[in-house]
Design an enzyme around this catalytic site. Structure first.
Site, PDB file in Angstrom:
ATOM      1  N   GLU A   1      -5.514   7.934   7.915  1.00  0.00           N
ATOM      2  CA  GLU A   1      -6.116   7.776   6.587  1.00  0.00           C
ATOM      3  C   GLU A   1      -5.563   8.839   5.651  1.00  0.00           C
ATOM      4  O   GLU A   1      -5.482  10.009   6.006  1.00  0.00           O
ATOM      5  CB  GLU A   1      -7.626   7.951   6.755  1.00  0.00           C
ATOM      6  CG  GLU A   1      -8.425   8.044   5.479  1.00  0.00           C
ATOM      7  CD  GLU A   1      -9.914   8.296   5.769  1.00  0.00           C
ATOM      8  OE1 GLU A   1     -10.368   8.132   6.934  1.00  0.00           O
ATOM      9  OE2 GLU A   1     -10.624   8.684   4.837  1.00  0.00           O
TER      10      GLU A   1
ATOM     11  N   ASP B   1      -6.533  10.282   2.159  1.00  0.00           N
ATOM     12  CA  ASP B   1      -7.483  10.300   1.042  1.00  0.00           C
ATOM     13  C   ASP B   1      -6.792  10.849  -0.195  1.00  0.00           C
ATOM     14  O   ASP B   1      -6.504  12.043  -0.281  1.00  0.00           O
ATOM     15  CB  ASP B   1      -8.691  11.167   1.390  1.00  0.00           C
ATOM     16  CG  ASP B   1      -9.491  10.584   2.539  1.00  0.00           C
ATOM     17  OD1 ASP B   1      -9.612   9.356   2.593  1.00  0.00           O
ATOM     18  OD2 ASP B   1      -9.986  11.359   3.379  1.00  0.00           O
TER      19      ASP B   1
ATOM     20  N   GLU C   1     -11.308  11.756  -3.178  1.00  0.00           N
ATOM     21  CA  GLU C   1     -12.719  11.649  -2.797  1.00  0.00           C
ATOM     22  C   GLU C   1     -13.424  12.553  -3.775  1.00  0.00           C
ATOM     23  O   GLU C   1     -13.170  13.759  -3.812  1.00  0.00           O
ATOM     24  CB  GLU C   1     -12.949  12.137  -1.380  1.00  0.00           C
ATOM     25  CG  GLU C   1     -12.340  11.199  -0.354  1.00  0.00           C
ATOM     26  CD  GLU C   1     -12.871  11.509   1.027  1.00  0.00           C
ATOM     27  OE1 GLU C   1     -13.712  10.752   1.513  1.00  0.00           O
ATOM     28  OE2 GLU C   1     -12.442  12.524   1.593  1.00  0.00           O
TER      29      GLU C   1
ATOM     30  N   HIS D   1      -5.274  12.652   6.877  1.00  0.00           N
ATOM     31  CA  HIS D   1      -5.914  12.652   8.213  1.00  0.00           C
ATOM     32  C   HIS D   1      -5.034  11.850   9.169  1.00  0.00           C
ATOM     33  O   HIS D   1      -5.203  10.625   9.293  1.00  0.00           O
ATOM     34  CB  HIS D   1      -7.252  11.916   8.192  1.00  0.00           C
ATOM     35  CG  HIS D   1      -8.359  12.484   7.383  1.00  0.00           C
ATOM     36  ND1 HIS D   1      -9.328  13.293   7.906  1.00  0.00           N
ATOM     37  CD2 HIS D   1      -8.702  12.294   6.085  1.00  0.00           C
ATOM     38  CE1 HIS D   1     -10.229  13.588   6.971  1.00  0.00           C
ATOM     39  NE2 HIS D   1      -9.866  12.996   5.856  1.00  0.00           N
TER      40      HIS D   1
END
Ligand SMILES: *[C@@H]1O[C@H](CO)[C@@H](O)[C@H](O)[C@H]1NC(C)=O
Ligand SMILES: *[C@@H]1O[C@H](CO)[C@@H](O)[C@H](O)[C@H]1NC(C)=O
Length: 482
Positions: free
Chosen positions: A258, A260, A263, A274
């Site tokens: 993932e 991001d 966020e 991640h």
């Protein structure tokens, strides 16, 4: 046929993570669920498809650029994740799942459940508060129709039945964000997950719904609240959440890398890679649950860059350098070691543009970290983890090179709005973890109160909150903004 599908649900924590940095977080995340109570007619139907509501994907235009001002518009659309959808019998309209529990006669096991139950189409605006206009997507936090919907998660589609696949190595990704109506405790997230292009239909023949119905979600938290994984219901071992009436956790989790990009709420923002060592349904220790947080296949903590946490407390927020009271542009650049698309991902840079001004990312201001640093590199991550006293699971799962490999495999664009039943979003916008002194490096992440972000509070006080994502562009580095 009448129609009235209601859905309650709960959002899910897409990228939570960033920094649940407790040494041993008690448990993973809770994720979405969908509640529906209904009875209707009409029909159809393994993870089958229902026909009560036609599935009409809201259109969204995006741009592919070659140089500043030289961009081509592409007509695309978005699709709601399967977890939010009404799940009913293929032969009628009895619920297969209600609140946070499965119907045990329709779903005695995951395979039978996938045969008996159908995912239905979504009323995007009426039930879920999801609307698009031109290049803009608005997600409302709470939508009250026959039922109350909480949060949502959508994916960018390339065609009716395939997600758009992104590889951002040696490229940049740009979008505009309006978070002026997104208070403490909420998260308007834009990120990439390494999901299958078709939602998993080709690999798992019992998945008859596919990307058209938003199947195949996975992320670096290896979420257990996903109702169908690998063409089977996740009903085995399902435990309803003790504090979320719409969510629960099954035996399996759904793991994948993932990235991001964003966020955030009006008070804080983070970007966080991640990586994972595999992309698969997990069971047992590979999920990295509970005390085994660092023993699974994914880097749940990630390596986050949150300007406030990294020592610039006046950079992003209402009235600040990047003013969250109005819209701004977020540029994220994926630099490779040799400046080619086949190189190794070596740095993730961030720029902002607001009122025509390009704003460089804030610089780190933390004793022990070089003050010229303003981007994510493996070196930055290792130093940050050491200085903050955090476990370096980011490097253990392959660091930026592995994040780049995930892009090479292909990533799907996710946009969501959610609240946090696990940690009240304090890891993003307040002090976290609470058992550490806020003056210790890395603990303070934003100015929100440590009492803020409780789902029971924000679901009433911030019921009218919303987030707008718009003007999505990709292209070579330097091509998407002037
Ligand atoms: C890649 O591009 C950057 C920025 O233009 C430059 O500083 C760097 O030397 C280049 N690296 C290589 C390996 O060409
Ligand atoms: C909800 O329950 C879980 C599991 O018992 C717990 O870890 C979590 O902290 C709770 N969340 C809230 C907001 O009370």
């Amino acid at each position: 046929m009448q129609s009235s599908v209601g859905c309650i649900e709960v959002l899910h924590q897409p990228g939570l993570a960033t920094s649940i940095l407790k040494p041993h977080p008690p448990s993973e995340m809770f994720r979405a669920a969908t509640l529906i109570a209904f009875t209707l007619l009409a029909v159809v139907g393994a993870q089958q498809v229902g026909t009560n509501t036609a599935e009409t994907h809201p259109s969204l235009s995006v741009q592919e650029c070659t140089a500043p001002g030289s961009c081509t518009t592409q007509q695309r659309s978005i699709v709601l994740d399967a977890n939010w959808r009404w799940l009913h019998t293929t032969t009628g309209y009895d619920n297969c799942y209600t609140g946070n529990t499965w119907d045990t006669s329709l779903c005695p096991d995951g395979a039978t459940c996938a045969q008996n139950c159908a995912l239905d189409g979504a009323d995007y605006s009426g039930t879920y508060g999801i609307t698009t206009s031109g290049n803009a997507l608005t997600l409302k936090f709470i939508t009250e129709s026959q039922q109350k919907n909480i949060g949502s998660r959508v994916y960018l589609l390339e065609s009716e039945s395939s997600y758009q696949i992104f590889n951002l190595k040696n490229k940049e990704f740009t979008f505009d964000i309006d978070m002026s109506n997104l208070p403490c405790g909420l998260n308007g997230a834009l990120y990439f997950s390494q999901m299958p292009k078709d939602g998993g239909m080709a690999q798992f023949s019992t998945n008859k719904a596919g990307a058209k119905y938003g199947t195949g979600y996975c992320d670096s938290q290896c979420p257990h609240d996903i109702k169908f994984i690998n063409g089977e219901a996740n009903s085995d071992g399902w435990e309803p959440s003790p504090n979320d009436s719409n969510a629960g956790k099954g035996t399996y989790g759904s793991c994948c890398a993932e990235m991001d990009i964003w966020e955030a709420n009006s008070m804080a923002a983070a970007y966080t890679p991640h990586p994972c060592t595999a992309s698969q349904r997990c069971e047992g220790t590979e999920c990295g649950d509970g005390d085994n947080r660092y023993g699974g296949i994914c880097d749940k903590d990630g390596c986050d860059f949150n300007s406030f946490r990294m020592g610039d407390q006046t950079f992003l927020g209402p009235g600040m350098t990047v003013d969250t009271k109005s819209k701004f542009t977020v540029v994220t650049q994926f630099v490779t070691s040799d400046n080619t698309t086949s190189g190794t991902l070596s740095e993730i840079r961030r720029l902002y543009v607001q009122n025509g001004q390009v704003i460089q990312n804030s610089k780190v201001n933390i004793p022990g970290i070089d003050a010229s640093v303003d981007s994510i590199t493996d070196d930055f991550c290792s130093t940050q983890k050491t200085v903050f006293g955090d476990t370096n699971s980011f490097q253990a799962k392959g660091g930026l090179a592995a994040m780049g490999d995930a892009f090479e495999a292909g990533m799907v664009l996710v946009m969501s709005v959610w609240d946090d039943h696990e940690a009240n979003m304090l890891w993003l916008d307040s002090n976290y973890p609470l058992d550490k002194d806020a003056s210790e490096p890395g603990v303070a992440r934003g100015t929100c109160s440590t009492d803020s972000g409780k789902p029971t509070d924000v679901e009433s006080s911030a019921a009218s909150a919303s987030v707008v994502f718009s003007n999505i562009k990709t292209g070579p580095i330097g091509s998407t903004f002037a």
